[in-house]
Structures are given as C-alpha cells and as structure tokens.
Design a protein around this motif. Structure first.
Motif, PDB file in Angstrom:
ATOM      1  N   ALA A 251       0.843  -1.191   0.000  1.00  0.00           N
ATOM      2  CA  ALA A 251       0.000   0.000   0.000  1.00  0.00           C
ATOM      3  C   ALA A 251       0.882   1.246   0.000  1.00  0.00           C
ATOM      4  O   ALA A 251       2.089   1.184   0.256  1.00  0.00           O
ATOM      5  N   ARG A 252       0.257   2.390  -0.262  1.00  0.00           N
ATOM      6  CA  ARG A 252       1.023   3.622  -0.463  1.00  0.00           C
ATOM      7  C   ARG A 252       1.745   4.081   0.799  1.00  0.00           C
ATOM      8  O   ARG A 252       2.892   4.507   0.741  1.00  0.00           O
ATOM      9  N   TYR A 253       1.098   3.986   1.955  1.00  0.00           N
ATOM     10  CA  TYR A 253       1.770   4.355   3.198  1.00  0.00           C
ATOM     11  C   TYR A 253       0.995   3.802   4.377  1.00  0.00           C
ATOM     12  O   TYR A 253      -0.141   3.332   4.247  1.00  0.00           O
ATOM     13  N   LEU A 261      -1.559   0.046  10.008  1.00  0.00           N
ATOM     14  CA  LEU A 261      -2.787   0.479   9.343  1.00  0.00           C
ATOM     15  C   LEU A 261      -2.447   1.232   8.063  1.00  0.00           C
ATOM     16  O   LEU A 261      -2.029   2.390   8.100  1.00  0.00           O
ATOM     17  N   PRO A 262      -2.616   0.578   6.909  1.00  0.00           N
ATOM     18  CA  PRO A 262      -2.243   1.250   5.667  1.00  0.00           C
ATOM     19  C   PRO A 262      -3.337   2.185   5.179  1.00  0.00           C
ATOM     20  O   PRO A 262      -4.503   2.056   5.548  1.00  0.00           O
ATOM     21  N   HIS A 263      -2.937   3.137   4.341  1.00  0.00           N
ATOM     22  CA  HIS A 263      -3.887   3.773   3.440  1.00  0.00           C
ATOM     23  C   HIS A 263      -3.895   2.845   2.238  1.00  0.00           C
ATOM     24  O   HIS A 263      -2.914   2.749   1.522  1.00  0.00           O
ATOM     25  N   PHE A 264      -4.976   2.107   2.019  1.00  0.00           N
ATOM     26  CA  PHE A 264      -4.958   0.847   1.289  1.00  0.00           C
ATOM     27  C   PHE A 264      -4.702   0.962  -0.215  1.00  0.00           C
ATOM     28  O   PHE A 264      -4.610  -0.060  -0.887  1.00  0.00           O
ATOM     29  N   GLU A 265      -4.608   2.158  -0.750  1.00  0.00           N
ATOM     30  CA  GLU A 265      -4.374   2.261  -2.188  1.00  0.00           C
ATOM     31  C   GLU A 265      -3.004   1.666  -2.534  1.00  0.00           C
ATOM     32  O   GLU A 265      -2.042   1.777  -1.776  1.00  0.00           O
ATOM     33  N   LYS A 266      -2.935   1.016  -3.683  1.00  0.00           N
ATOM     34  CA  LYS A 266      -1.683   0.442  -4.179  1.00  0.00           C
ATOM     35  C   LYS A 266      -1.282   1.178  -5.449  1.00  0.00           C
ATOM     36  O   LYS A 266      -2.065   1.243  -6.404  1.00  0.00           O
TER      37      LYS A 266
END
Length: 677
Positions: A251-253, A261-266
């Motif tokens: 994920a992006r960060y 806990l990611p910000h789930f965008e890849k």
C-alpha cells in the motif's frame, strides 16, 4: 453528463456525472474564463485518492454546491497523474501561500490562470462558504486578488539556481569523496526510526530511494549499523499491514508509526521501486523474506496490473463498496469457515487475527471485528515453531486469496503512464538480474516492447495510454525513467537495440528539455505550449525520484556504456549543482546521493565476450556490487567496451576496466572478481 465523459482518465470520468460543469484542462476552458472574465477553479486529484472521493461525495455531487461553483467559476478537473505539469505549478503556488500541499488540491485562479488562493480538502459547508466569498471578492476586491496572483506567479519564475543558491558548475569532473558520502549518510540517518523502522514519525511512507542509497553506502563502507537499519525497515514493512500478506504488493503508506494500518491504495510507482529495493537487499543479505516479497509482488503485478498488450496499470483504489480497506480485511469467523478450526486457528495466530478485531474505527476507537493481516514474524520462524513443513501454510494463504478474489474489488485506474512503466520495467529487470527468474525477464521484455510500440512515436514519447491511444506529449520523467530502464535492460540481455533507444531518448531530452542557463532539465518539452504560466524543474526526490536525478543517473551510465563524454559531463554538472544540498539536506535528495556514491569509488566497467556470456553475467551478478556497468556479446560487439575484444579459442573472456583503462582479460568469473577487488 459534463465534458469529462469524453476523457480517457478514469479519475476524470468519475466526475463526468457531477452537476458541476467540469472542463478538462485545456484551451477551451481557459478561453472561456478570459472571454467571460470569470475566475477559474482548478481541482486536482487522482483515482486512488480517498479524500478526493470524499470531497466529490460531499460537495461535487450536490446540486446546491454545484450551482454555486458553476455560477462563480470556470471549473476545471485535473488528473494529477495524467498532468503532473499542471499539478506541479499549482502545488508550488499553494505551498508558497503557506499551506501544506496534498490532494485533493483546489486552487483559485484569475482569468489569466494565475493563482491567488488554494487549499486541499474542504468539508462541504466550508467549501460553499469559500466559493461564495471568493466569488464576491472577485467582484469587489479584484485588484488585490490580481496583485496576489502576480506575486505567486513571479515566485515561480525564479530558477533553481536563484531559489536555492546553487553554484555555477565548473565544467570539471565532479569530486565526491567517501568522507563526503559518509557526511551525507550520517545526516540522513539521524532521521531514522531505530525502534520501528523507516523514518521518524507518522504517517510512514516506504521511501525506497532512502534505503537504496543506504544499501549503496553499506556496500562501500560495510558499517554494520547501516545494514541493520535497512534490514529493520524492510522487515517491518514486509511483515506489516502495509504489505498485502496474501496477495502481494505494498500500500502507499502506513497511517500509523507501526506499519500496521495502511492507506490501502496500491500504486504502481511504489511497487516498482520496492521490487528494486528488495531485490538489492536480498543480494546484500540473502534474507528469504525479501525473495518472498519480490516473487509475490510480481505475481500481483501479473494478476491485477497488466494490460493484455503488456503495459502496466497505474493504481488500485483504497476503497471498495464505499469503504476503505474492505477488500483486504477479515473477520476471524470468515477465516475459520474457509480453513476449518485447526488450520484456521493456526493462520489467525500467525496473522494476529482476533474475534474482536485488530482494526478499530478511526472516529470512535471501537473494535470492528475486522482484522488487518499483521504477522510481525517471518513465516519460516512460525513454521519451525509449530513443526510445519516449509511452505505448508502457503496453500492456506492461497485459499484465502481465492475467496477474497470473489469480493468486489477496489477500483482500478487502468490508464498506463510511461514514467511509472519505466520504473516498473527497471524493477523487473533488477529482480531478474538478482534471481535469474525467466518469467521476470519475459514480463520485462513484454513491457519494454509495449513502450517502444505504443508510447514511442517518431522518436517522441507520450505520457499516457488508454483504449488504444497514446496521449499527452511526454514529460522529462517519461524520458528519464524509460532511458534508465532501457539501459538496465541492455545490461540484462546484451541486446544493443535497447541501449540505442536509451541513447536516442537521452539525446531528445537534451535538445528539448535542457536549460543551459540553469544547468538542469525543465519538466516540460520546449516545443509543447499548453498555456502553462511557468516551466518548472523537478529537483527534489520524494516518493518518486526527481526526474532530474533519474536523468542524471541515466546519463552517467550511458556515458560509460557508449563512451559519450558529453553525457558524463552533463551528469557531472548536475551533480555539482546539488552537492552542497547533499551535505545540508540529504533527506530531499537520496536518489542524487546514490549517484554521488558512484563517484566516491570508481565505477567498474566489465565486458564479457564469448559463448558463455550470459552464464558469466549471472555469476558476476551473484554478488552485491551496484557500482558497475556490464557489456557483453557472444562475439565482439559494436560498443566501445567490446571493440576489438574476442573470445580466445572459444573461451569466454572477461575484461575488467576502471576509468576506461582495462586489465588483461581473464577466462573465469573468479579471476574477474580478483581484478574487481
């Protein structure tokens, strides 16, 4: 429907049914603003941006909000990934206003496209108030707004030399000692989070460029604390929630400091650079976890991000069914139902899955029953602890992945960006050169052919591809990333056609982007005029290396492979300009620092000639030595390092050179390594 319905960008099409009278960036909208004497609202975002979607739902989809916007402004929607040139100009303006940048980015312009006010995300009530106030101010305080806009625009026209006090290059070869490299690394390392990995604070971004430089520094110094910092970070990321434990890809960060806990965008660009990073780290450490990450990430790339023609898509959204992360999270009940009580409990133990859930609501902090897969220990150690056969749990993970695939997937941004494809092409080549996996090379060659056939036309690159059409003349980032990738692809295949294409792209960039007065490259082609109020230069490395640092690196490598001193001199000139910043602010220039590392010790030039050329290449790449260039041919080639060099009586010969001076040839890899030292 508004005009965005005719655009190819998925992000713009997402707004095609808004009641806002959106225009795409272009002359039609800018002319309308001039002719009707109306201010312009430029709203910039991207498809995988969570808060962009939130602002659309709260404001742009609402009739009352849209009515206000349409009344006061000519409204323009911009996909920042498709138009990084527009984004760079207005992000720079907002930051000059003292506002921290980010997306969505909303900027108000005078009819001549000069900015006077802006910000990022606004809640609906605030947004309506701001639109009303600015609409009124344009009528009653126009001169003040114009004066403000002129000031922000003037700031954009200062050169990088003026803005940052950069030196005028001497024209001499750049001098960068090992001691100066140590100073740069030490300053950068002061920001490392020794407890949790990465850099201090939260949110935590992977920042591959920092750790790639750290690896290069380690290769020259062998300081144990350096490789420890790299390994700690790469371990925590690979065993954290930021990594898709059953599907591959990052994920992006991470929104927290624990990589949980990611910000789930890849994003394609993150995973491209992380392929390079984990491949290099495996060479330096032989850590099995890093090989696992590379293989899983390539599988994800093939499965979810590859166009049938060979290009790679841009991104996966964070959201599915209107909920961030829904696709990736699990309840314990789901896992037990899929795997059964015995194996299900084992998998839950490994991933720290609980009945109440480890993923809490952000607003209330209450447990949701949902879990992010968060192992925090290697699979090998877990299998040994439970006396399992090595790899036995992979079959269980695959069952979970197949069930997950039946869920509604996050949105796919299926536009294909040239620069990001260049980064991924290099990542695949790096993975192939490390592991020798034929599938990696096949995927890389398929992508390289796609770039050549679909995105390169009459010697000019285009930036974006969708639905069979290449669009938007290429930016410096496109020429830099593709030239760099083709240079590495040549060194993996010894097919000179890729190297000649890289040379062609570098020559084009010099003739169309180079600023002789400033000694750096502009971001935009001088022959392309699109009503931009400034031509920007991208100097500082961020989550993606700056286009100038990628181009400087590509020129350096090409200068050695092609014996093009003009390329080398230009690269030296660029590095000289940032040398002072490398000592004072290395956190903004880690990719430049990697280039500097090639000057602190000599770059080894290796030529291989003979029937076993590829076998010798594989053996030579089994050790970690990033500061090298390779050429090779079964018979003597046309490149300078290969001229007049032949195999001896059918034996494969290796020539080891430094600064264009070569040792006597040897006929074994072991003997070549002795010459490398």
């Amino acid at each position: 429907m508004n005009r965005l319905v005719h655009e190819s960008s998925p992000y713009l099409r997402q707004h095609a049914h808004n009641p806002v009278d959106w225009y795409p960036w272009g002359e039609e909208a800018l002319r309308k603003a001039r002719e009707e004497d109306k201010p312009i609202l430029v709203s910039i975002g991207y498809s995988a941006c969570h808060w962009c979607h939130v602002m659309e739902r709260e404001s742009f989809e609402q009739e009352s909000v849209a009515r206000l916007m349409n009344e006061h402004f000519v409204c323009i929607k911009v996909d920042r990934e498709e138009r990084p040139d527009v984004d760079a100009i207005y992000m720079d303006a907002v930051q000059a206003m003292g506002i921290r940048g980010g997306w969505p980015l909303n900027v108000f312009l005078m009819p001549d496209a000069k900015p006077f006010y802006g910000g990022t995300y606004f809640p609906a009530r605030n947004w309506m108030s701001i639109c009303q106030q600015i609409g009124e101010a344009f009528q009653t305080q126009r001169q003040a707004l114009q004066d403000s806009a002129e000031g922000f625009t003037k700031n954009m026209h200062y050169s990088e030399t003026e803005k940052y006090g950069l030196p005028v290059p001497t024209g001499l070869p750049v001098d960068f000692t090992l001691e100066e490299l140590k100073t740069t690394y030490t300053k950068l390392a002061a920001s490392f989070d020794v407890e949790r990995g990465g850099t201090n604070g939260a949110p935590k971004f992977p920042m591959p460029v920092i750790w790639l430089f750290a690896l290069r520094y380690f290769q020259q110094t062998y300081e144990p604390e350096t490789i420890q910092a790299v390994r700690h970070t790469l371990d925590r990321m690979a065993l954290g929630g930021i990594y898709d434990q059953i599907g591959g890809g990052f994920a992006r960060y991470s929104t927290d400091g624990e990589w949980f806990l990611p910000h789930f965008e890849k994003m394609l660009y993150d995973n491209a650079q992380l392929l390079s990073l984990y491949s290099e780290a495996w060479l330096a450490t032989k850590e099995p976890l890093y090989k696992r990450v590379v293989y899983q990430t390539v599988e994800w790339l093939q499965r979810e991000m590859t166009h049938p023609e060979g290009g790679f898509y841009s991104a996966l959204d964070a959201d599915s069914e209107g909920e961030e992360g829904k696709f990736y999270t699990w309840t314990k009940t789901e896992i037990l139902e899929i795997l059964g009580p015995v194996w299900g409990e084992l998998v839950c133990d490994y991933f720290q899955v609980t009945e109440e859930g480890n993923y809490h609501e952000e607003s209330s902090g209450h447990a949701t029953g949902k879990n992010i897969l968060f192992p925090q220990r290697t699979l090998e150690s877990f299998e040994q602890e439970h006396e399992l056969i090595s790899g036995q749990m992979d079959g269980l993970f695959e069952k979970l992945r197949q069930v997950r695939d039946s869920r509604i997937h996050p949105g796919l941004d299926d536009k294909i960006l040239t620069s990001w494809n260049g980064l991924m092409l290099k990542g695949l080549v790096d993975a192939y050169r490390t592991f020798g996996e034929g599938d990696f090379l096949a995927l890389a060659l398929q992508n390289a052919q796609f770039i050549k056939d679909r995105l390169l036309q009459d010697g000019q690159l285009f930036h974006s591809y969708k639905e069979g059409q290449a669009r938007i003349p290429g930016f410096l980032e496109d020429y830099a990333a593709v030239a760099d990738a083709f240079t590495h692809l040549y060194q993996a295949t010894f097919d000179e056609s890729w190297l000649r294409l890289a040379e062609q792209l570098a020559d084009y960039a010099i003739s169309h982007f180079w600023d002789e007065a400033d000694g750096l490259f502009f971001f935009t082609d001088r022959t392309v005029s699109d009503a931009l109020i400034a031509r920007k230069k991208e100097l500082f490395d961020n989550v993606i290396p700056s286009s100038n640092s990628i181009m400087a690196t590509a020129l350096y490598t090409l200068s050695l492979l092609l014996d093009r001193p003009d390329f080398g001199e230009r690269s030296h000139q660029m590095l000289q300009k940032v040398k002072g910043l490398l000592a004072s602010n290395p956190e903004f220039l880690p990719h430049w620092a990697s280039l500097a590392s090639y000057h602190s010790t000599p770059t080894v030039e290796i030529a291989i000639v003979g029937p076993l050329v590829q076998e010798y290449r594989r053996q030579l790449e089994s050790k970690y030595l990033p500061n090298k260039v390779l050429t090779g041919a079964e018979e003597s080639g046309t490149l300078p390092l290969l001229l007049h060099r032949d195999s001896t009586e059918g034996r494969t010969m290796v020539y080891v050179c430094y600064n264009r001076a070569c040792q006597l040839p040897v006929d074994s890899v072991a003997a070549a390594w002795e010459l490398v030292g």
